[in-house]
Scaffold this active site. Structure first.
Site, PDB file in Angstrom:
ATOM      1  N   ASP A   1      65.792  17.435  45.734  1.00 35.17           N
ATOM      2  CA  ASP A   1      64.635  18.304  45.557  1.00 35.17           C
ATOM      3  C   ASP A   1      64.279  18.369  44.083  1.00 35.17           C
ATOM      4  OD1 ASP A   1      64.759  18.839  48.234  1.00 35.17           O
ATOM      5  OD2 ASP A   1      65.660  20.827  48.013  1.00 35.17           O
TER       6      ASP A   1
ATOM      7  N   LYS B   1      59.668  19.351  47.630  1.00 34.27           N
ATOM      8  CA  LYS B   1      59.957  20.782  47.667  1.00 34.27           C
ATOM      9  C   LYS B   1      59.314  21.548  46.523  1.00 34.27           C
ATOM     10  CE  LYS B   1      62.531  20.999  51.392  1.00 34.27           C
ATOM     11  NZ  LYS B   1      62.118  21.766  52.566  1.00 34.27           N
TER      12      LYS B   1
ATOM     13  N   MET C   1      61.558  32.756  44.543  1.00 40.86           N
ATOM     14  CA  MET C   1      60.331  32.125  45.065  1.00 40.86           C
ATOM     15  C   MET C   1      59.232  33.164  45.314  1.00 40.86           C
ATOM     16  SD  MET C   1      62.202  29.493  47.733  1.00 40.86           S
ATOM     17  CE  MET C   1      63.313  30.753  48.388  1.00 40.86           C
TER      18      MET C   1
END
Length: 506
Positions: free
Chosen positions: A46, A68, A180
């Site tokens: 990723d 990602k 996130m």
């Protein structure tokens, strides 16, 4: 007989390793994960796993970018699962390399489930999670005896779907951490305040934590989203909310090079020595060799079989020593063959490479460069001497010219070729790092490293501080139209690292 067939079948069976690469700082990857990077047949990685680890992979390793990035997945989860299963069925050792920890918002559990259904062997290697390590690098303790005895971690990327119970979260004791969450930080803050969280609770948003790009902002909960946006704090970030933010301590001040990304254009023990010195001061260091060595052992064989004709061997690089002794071994000759032959070395690491084979070097120049060597050659050479000089095709002719001037025969043999690296993934990675302005300094260990890195990365290198190990390397950089920040006082790996430290700390 059945056991034998079973053993053969198992030998062909692949295996998948679900591993965490940590938060970004190269030193925070686990020993086990790094072992797997070096021996994997396939690495599925990723963006947040840090592409920098791919430089340690085997040259033949297949590297698959799973993407990602927010709103930009190169492969969706189903495709990733299929890749892992297919590659394992081909009998390969597959490393699924993820940022942070694979079982903390990393979908590692889902991948394990699919592997189990497909009857693929797998292993899980935990990683250092960003939720606490990034806060630690920003100087904020997640827990503190006087402020928080618990912590709670949430993902914020789907907050708009009402998947978070804001009423419960707002009334939790302890520290709140959101991963996130930058896209939805304004919504998260608003909902928490609406459900009773004090709007004057301190919060901090930390982007690219543990790396040279780390930056952060502190504000009250009611303002954190706006302040973060104003200061350009984006993905990937960790947001920490709670009284522990009051305890922020700047311990990075004790690492004067923290926040600096230094590229070492070199290879081998020399580059590793410089890297260790600079990392100790807090720098993020990337070793990138802009040359690939192609040994030309066969060129040396004829001369090795008549070494009795030579009185001196001149070595000017570690590679020349390595190729010479490889050729010696191929001819079943050992160090007894060198009896009566003088060994002359330019460079500290060149000398060490010879002496670790049980041979003491007879002479080295006062300063580790060819110019100094030419000034001294007349002091110990006689016209009856004959010199074998194994070198690269790009090595300077200054030693040959000096030998000719003093009437000494020198036989130069091309022992190895300097070629452009063939690893396209590595070249593209380093090029992007320069283009994005992510590199602060470059240290060049040779002229050929300088020439090739300029060809790979282009004009963007000139925006960085440039350091040269010696005179010829400095001149090459100047010839490329760039400006030199400094040259090492002593032309060694340690001297180069110390010069970089000196410039940054002055």
């Amino acid at each position: 007989m059945k056991d034998i067939y079973k053993e053969v079948h198992n030998m062909k069976k692949g295996k998948v390793y679900i591993a965490g690469a940590g938060p970004g700082d190269e030193n925070l990857i686990s020993v086990r994960a790094m072992e797997l990077v070096k021996k994997a047949d396939v690495i599925v990685y990723d963006r947040l796993a840090a592409e920098r680890f791919l430089q340690y992979a085997d040259r033949k390793c297949e590297k698959i970018n799973a993407g990602k990035q927010p709103q930009n997945h190169r492969l969706n989860q189903q495709q990733i699962n299929q890749v892992l299963i297919q590659k394992a069925k081909e009998g390969k050792k597959v490393l699924r390399l993820k940022g942070g920890d694979p079982f903390l918002f990393g979908r590692g559990g889902e991948e394990c489930e699919e592997l189990q259904k497909a009857e693929i062997d797998f292993e899980v290697i935990p990683g250092v999670s960003s939720f606490y390590s990034v806060c630690a690098y920003a100087g904020i303790p997640v827990t503190h005896r006087n402020y928080a005895s618990s912590f709670h971690v949430f993902t914020g990327h789907r907050a708009e779907n009402e998947e978070l119970d804001y009423k419960t979260i707002a009334n939790l004791e302890g520290t709140l951490l959101f991963l996130m969450s930058m896209k939805n930080l304004s919504l998260i803050s608003k909902k928490l305040i609406e459900q009773g969280k004090d709007e004057y609770t301190l919060a901090e948003a930390i982007q690219w934590g543990t790396t040279s790009k780390q930056k952060s902002v502190t504000a009250y909960l009611k303002d954190i989203a706006q302040v973060a946006e104003q200061q350009g704090i984006g993905h990937p970030s960790v947001v920490i909310i709670g009284d522990v933010v009051k305890q922020k301590i700047d311990w990075q001040k004790y690492r004067p090079l923290f926040g600096k990304h230094i590229v070492l254009a070199g290879s081998g023990e020399s580059a590793l020595q410089s890297k260790k010195i600079l990392q100790e001061e807090g720098a993020e260091v990337t070793i990138f060799s802009a040359i690939e060595i192609v040994e030309q052992e066969d060129n040396l064989i004829q001369e090795i079989n008549r070494l009795h004709q030579y009185t001196w061997i001149f070595f000017t690089s570690v590679h020349s020593v390595e190729v010479f002794f490889h050729a010696m071994k191929s001819q079943k000759k050992d160090i007894r063959t060198l009896q009566g032959i003088g060994i002359y070395c330019i460079g500290e690491k060149t000398k060490e490479e010879v002496e670790k084979r049980g041979i003491f070097v007879d002479r080295i120049p006062q300063h580790y460069n060819s110019k100094c060597a030419t000034e001294e050659m007349g002091e110990f050479l006689n016209k009856s001497d004959k010199i074998l000089f194994p070198a690269s095709e790009l090595a300077s002719t200054i030693l040959e010219q000096k030998a000719k001037d003093i009437g000494v025969e020198m036989v130069r043999v091309t022992a190895y070729l300097n070629r452009m690296p063939t690893d396209e993934t590595a070249k593209q990675y380093i090029k992007r790092e320069f283009e994005k302005g992510n590199v602060d300094s470059v240290a060049f260990f040779s002229s050929s490293q300088a020439k090739n890195l300029f060809l790979i990365a282009g004009e963007s290198i000139k925006k960085c501080q440039l350091f040269a190990i010696g005179d010829s390397t400095e001149q090459t950089i100047l010839d490329m139209g760039a400006t030199i920040t400094a040259k090492a006082d002593i032309a060694t790996a340690k001297g180069l690292a110390e010069k970089i430290k000196q410039i940054y700390q002055s």
